[in-house]
Write an enzyme that holds these catalytic residues in place. Structure first.
Site, PDB file in Angstrom:
ATOM      1  N   TRP A 120       0.864  -1.181   0.000  1.00 24.63           N
ATOM      2  CA  TRP A 120       0.000   0.000   0.000  1.00 24.63           C
ATOM      3  C   TRP A 120       0.898   1.227   0.000  1.00 24.63           C
ATOM      4  O   TRP A 120       1.854   1.292   0.770  1.00 24.63           O
ATOM      5  CB  TRP A 120      -0.901  -0.014   1.236  1.00 24.63           C
ATOM      6  CG  TRP A 120      -1.999   0.993   1.156  1.00 24.63           C
ATOM      7  CD1 TRP A 120      -2.034   2.214   1.756  1.00 24.63           C
ATOM      8  CD2 TRP A 120      -3.225   0.863   0.438  1.00 24.63           C
ATOM      9  NE1 TRP A 120      -3.201   2.850   1.452  1.00 24.63           N
ATOM     10  CE2 TRP A 120      -3.960   2.036   0.636  1.00 24.63           C
ATOM     11  CE3 TRP A 120      -3.768  -0.148  -0.365  1.00 24.63           C
ATOM     12  CZ2 TRP A 120      -5.210   2.249   0.079  1.00 24.63           C
ATOM     13  CZ3 TRP A 120      -5.006   0.071  -0.928  1.00 24.63           C
ATOM     14  CH2 TRP A 120      -5.718   1.250  -0.702  1.00 24.63           C
TER      15      TRP A 120
ATOM     16  N   GLU B  34      -0.179  -5.439   8.406  1.00 25.02           N
ATOM     17  CA  GLU B  34       0.448  -6.747   8.246  1.00 25.02           C
ATOM     18  C   GLU B  34       1.947  -6.753   8.563  1.00 25.02           C
ATOM     19  O   GLU B  34       2.561  -7.816   8.663  1.00 25.02           O
ATOM     20  CB  GLU B  34       0.213  -7.272   6.825  1.00 25.02           C
ATOM     21  CG  GLU B  34      -1.232  -7.611   6.525  1.00 25.02           C
ATOM     22  CD  GLU B  34      -2.117  -6.410   6.225  1.00 25.02           C
ATOM     23  OE1 GLU B  34      -3.348  -6.525   6.392  1.00 25.02           O
ATOM     24  OE2 GLU B  34      -1.588  -5.337   5.830  1.00 25.02           O
TER      25      GLU B  34
ATOM     26  N   CYS C 202       3.518   3.281   4.800  1.00 19.77           N
ATOM     27  CA  CYS C 202       3.152   4.681   4.632  1.00 19.77           C
ATOM     28  C   CYS C 202       1.649   4.801   4.825  1.00 19.77           C
ATOM     29  O   CYS C 202       0.871   4.227   4.054  1.00 19.77           O
ATOM     30  CB  CYS C 202       3.563   5.178   3.246  1.00 19.77           C
ATOM     31  SG  CYS C 202       3.055   6.887   2.939  1.00 19.77           S
ATOM     32  N   VAL C 203       1.269   5.520   5.863  1.00 23.54           N
ATOM     33  CA  VAL C 203      -0.145   5.724   6.174  1.00 23.54           C
ATOM     34  C   VAL C 203      -0.425   7.219   6.042  1.00 23.54           C
ATOM     35  O   VAL C 203       0.178   8.032   6.750  1.00 23.54           O
ATOM     36  CB  VAL C 203      -0.486   5.225   7.596  1.00 23.54           C
ATOM     37  CG1 VAL C 203      -1.990   5.289   7.824  1.00 23.54           C
ATOM     38  CG2 VAL C 203       0.044   3.815   7.830  1.00 23.54           C
TER      39      VAL C 203
ATOM     40  N   THR D 208     -11.336   9.670   7.572  1.00 23.83           N
ATOM     41  CA  THR D 208     -11.970   8.736   8.512  1.00 23.83           C
ATOM     42  C   THR D 208     -10.976   8.384   9.616  1.00 23.83           C
ATOM     43  O   THR D 208      -9.774   8.642   9.490  1.00 23.83           O
ATOM     44  CB  THR D 208     -12.391   7.433   7.797  1.00 23.83           C
ATOM     45  OG1 THR D 208     -11.204   6.706   7.441  1.00 23.83           O
ATOM     46  CG2 THR D 208     -13.222   7.730   6.561  1.00 23.83           C
TER      47      THR D 208
ATOM     48  N   HIS E 114      -9.751   5.627  10.201  1.00 23.47           N
ATOM     49  CA  HIS E 114      -8.919   4.496   9.773  1.00 23.47           C
ATOM     50  C   HIS E 114      -7.431   4.791   9.998  1.00 23.47           C
ATOM     51  O   HIS E 114      -6.678   3.913  10.445  1.00 23.47           O
ATOM     52  CB  HIS E 114      -9.195   4.183   8.303  1.00 23.47           C
ATOM     53  CG  HIS E 114      -8.421   3.020   7.775  1.00 23.47           C
ATOM     54  ND1 HIS E 114      -8.697   1.715   8.135  1.00 23.47           N
ATOM     55  CD2 HIS E 114      -7.368   2.962   6.914  1.00 23.47           C
ATOM     56  CE1 HIS E 114      -7.844   0.906   7.519  1.00 23.47           C
ATOM     57  NE2 HIS E 114      -7.038   1.643   6.762  1.00 23.47           N
TER      58      HIS E 114
ATOM     59  N   ARG F 147       9.835  12.775   2.602  1.00 22.85           N
ATOM     60  CA  ARG F 147      10.603  11.955   3.547  1.00 22.85           C
ATOM     61  C   ARG F 147      11.124  10.659   2.922  1.00 22.85           C
ATOM     62  O   ARG F 147      11.806   9.886   3.587  1.00 22.85           O
ATOM     63  CB  ARG F 147       9.718  11.626   4.755  1.00 22.85           C
ATOM     64  CG  ARG F 147       9.479  12.837   5.630  1.00 22.85           C
ATOM     65  CD  ARG F 147       8.269  12.675   6.534  1.00 22.85           C
ATOM     66  NE  ARG F 147       8.099  13.853   7.383  1.00 22.85           N
ATOM     67  CZ  ARG F 147       7.592  15.018   6.997  1.00 22.85           C
ATOM     68  NH1 ARG F 147       7.192  15.179   5.752  1.00 22.85           N
ATOM     69  NH2 ARG F 147       7.494  16.031   7.832  1.00 22.85           N
TER      70      ARG F 147
END
Length: 163
Positions: free
Chosen positions: A29, A65, A87-88, A93, A95, A134
């Site tokens: 992701w 994961e 990477c989030v 939301t 989440h 980054r």
């Protein structure tokens, strides 16, 4: 009396670890970011003179994961350190908060409970541009920093083991 354990290596001078073995686990992701982090890390190992085969790279679907994968790699007892890259990016939301909390707590638990250092290379950012900055952009490459941390933590563990 100082044992020389605390503190980072002088700039440009990382310790040399004989027969170093490192696993990198990268989330797919936001793969354009995690691949840049991975390349930054691999560049450090190469520039430090570690031979091909020192680092194995694995992929998982997403950041949540990463903890399971790191746990499995630790249990295999093949690696001196595990680096996790994810990477989030904050969205509209909750989440983001759940994912960040999950991976942070998971890696923290592994570091507290296991003998193999797990290096946290998960970017938790507000925007995609923050991540790009980054992952080789104007703020450097956090992947390279994670590789340096892995080398230093293996050296730390080796020094503590020899006290």
């Amino acid at each position: 009396m100082s044992t020389g354990i605390a503190g980072a290596a002088p700039a440009g001078q990382l310790p040399k670890i004989e027969d170093l073995r490192v696993a990198i686990v990268a989330a797919r992701w936001n793969g354009h970011i995690t691949s840049a982090l991975t390349e930054g890390a691999l560049g450090v190992f190469k520039s430090e003179g570690y031979p091909a085969g020192t680092v194995d790279v694995f992929h998982v679907p997403g950041a949540v994961e990463l903890t399971f994968a790191a746990s499995q790699l630790i249990e295999a007892s093949l690696y001196d350190a595990v680096i996790v890259f994810g990477c989030v990016i904050r969205g509209g939301t909750p989440h983001f908060d759940y994912v960040c909390q999950s991976v942070t707590q998971g890696v923290t638990a592994l570091n507290a409970d296991c003998d193999t250092p797990v290096i946290f290379g998960v970017l938790t950012v507000d925007t995609e541009q923050d991540a790009i900055d980054r992952a080789g952009g104007p703020l450097g490459n956090k992947g390279a920093e994670a590789a340096e941390a892995a080398i230093m933590m293996v050296d730390f563990k080796n020094k503590v083991s020899n006290l």
